[in-house]
Design a protein around this motif. Structure first.
Motif: not given
Length: 201
Positions: A103-111, A146-152
């Motif tokens: 739970p302490e880990e994350e994932i992101h679309v940075d740039s 199971f971290p996930l991110e959705v971006v547009r």
């Protein structure tokens, strides 16, 4: 005859000097131009509840594919939000999933960065680099997440490649109340975000 030879030598000397790189001119390979940043990605959804468990990097370009991934990503919620309205003529959707984590880990679309690169045919083409940032934890949790991110993002029709970057958060910055025995529900609920806003299941 000697005079003509002297004149010819004086004319050829600058050419020889230039061919040998004289005068400090740059004879090395041309440096590529710096990347052009695209507008920042807009967060649509973030969760770590396990809707998608396999490590994933995907660009979504149509409504049917978005609906498929969106329903899986939001399935852990009791009332899953509807998939967002996307104008795929102008935008695309990016989904990144870390895979099995804590739970302490994350994932992101940075740039998003556009670069001119050589393809297999030796031609310069514009390529989109999607920079994915993974925040690594300190090993304080035994609970699976199971971290996930959705971006547009603005649509890009050229080649795409992924750049992975890792960030280690100093362990002393974590709240003292969060430890290996923290109930998983109290952690996961804090990680759900829809359209950039926090939402509790």
């Amino acid at each position: 005859m000697r005079q003509r030879s002297g004149i010819l030598s004086s004319l050829l000397a600058p050419l020889v000097f230039a061919a040998c790189g004289g005068g400090g001119g740059g004879g090395g390979p041309e440096l590529p131009p710096p990347p052009t940043p695209m507008p920042p990605p807009v967060p649509l959804y973030y969760d770590n509840g396990g809707g998608i468990r396999d490590s994933t990097r995907v660009v979504i370009r149509d409504a049917a594919t978005l609906e498929q991934y969106w329903s899986r990503a939001t399935s852990p919620q009791s009332s899953p939000p509807p998939s967002p309205a996307i104008d795929f003529g102008r935008e695309m959707v990016i989904l990144v999933v870390l895979g099995r984590a804590t739970p302490e880990e994350e994932i992101h679309v940075d740039s998003l960065l556009v670069r001119r690169e050589l393809n297999a045919d030796g031609d310069h083409v514009e390529t989109l680099a999607i920079v994915v940032r993974t925040v690594q934890g300190c090993g304080r949790f035994r609970t699976e997440a199971f971290p996930l991110e959705v971006v547009r993002a603005r649509v890009f029709d050229g080649p795409i490649r992924w750049e992975e970057r890792r960030q280690q958060v100093p362990c002393e910055e974590l709240p003292e109340t969060m430890n290996a025995n923290t109930p998983p529900e109290s952690v996961k609920a804090d990680r759900v975000r829809i359209d950039g806003k926090r939402s509790v299941r």
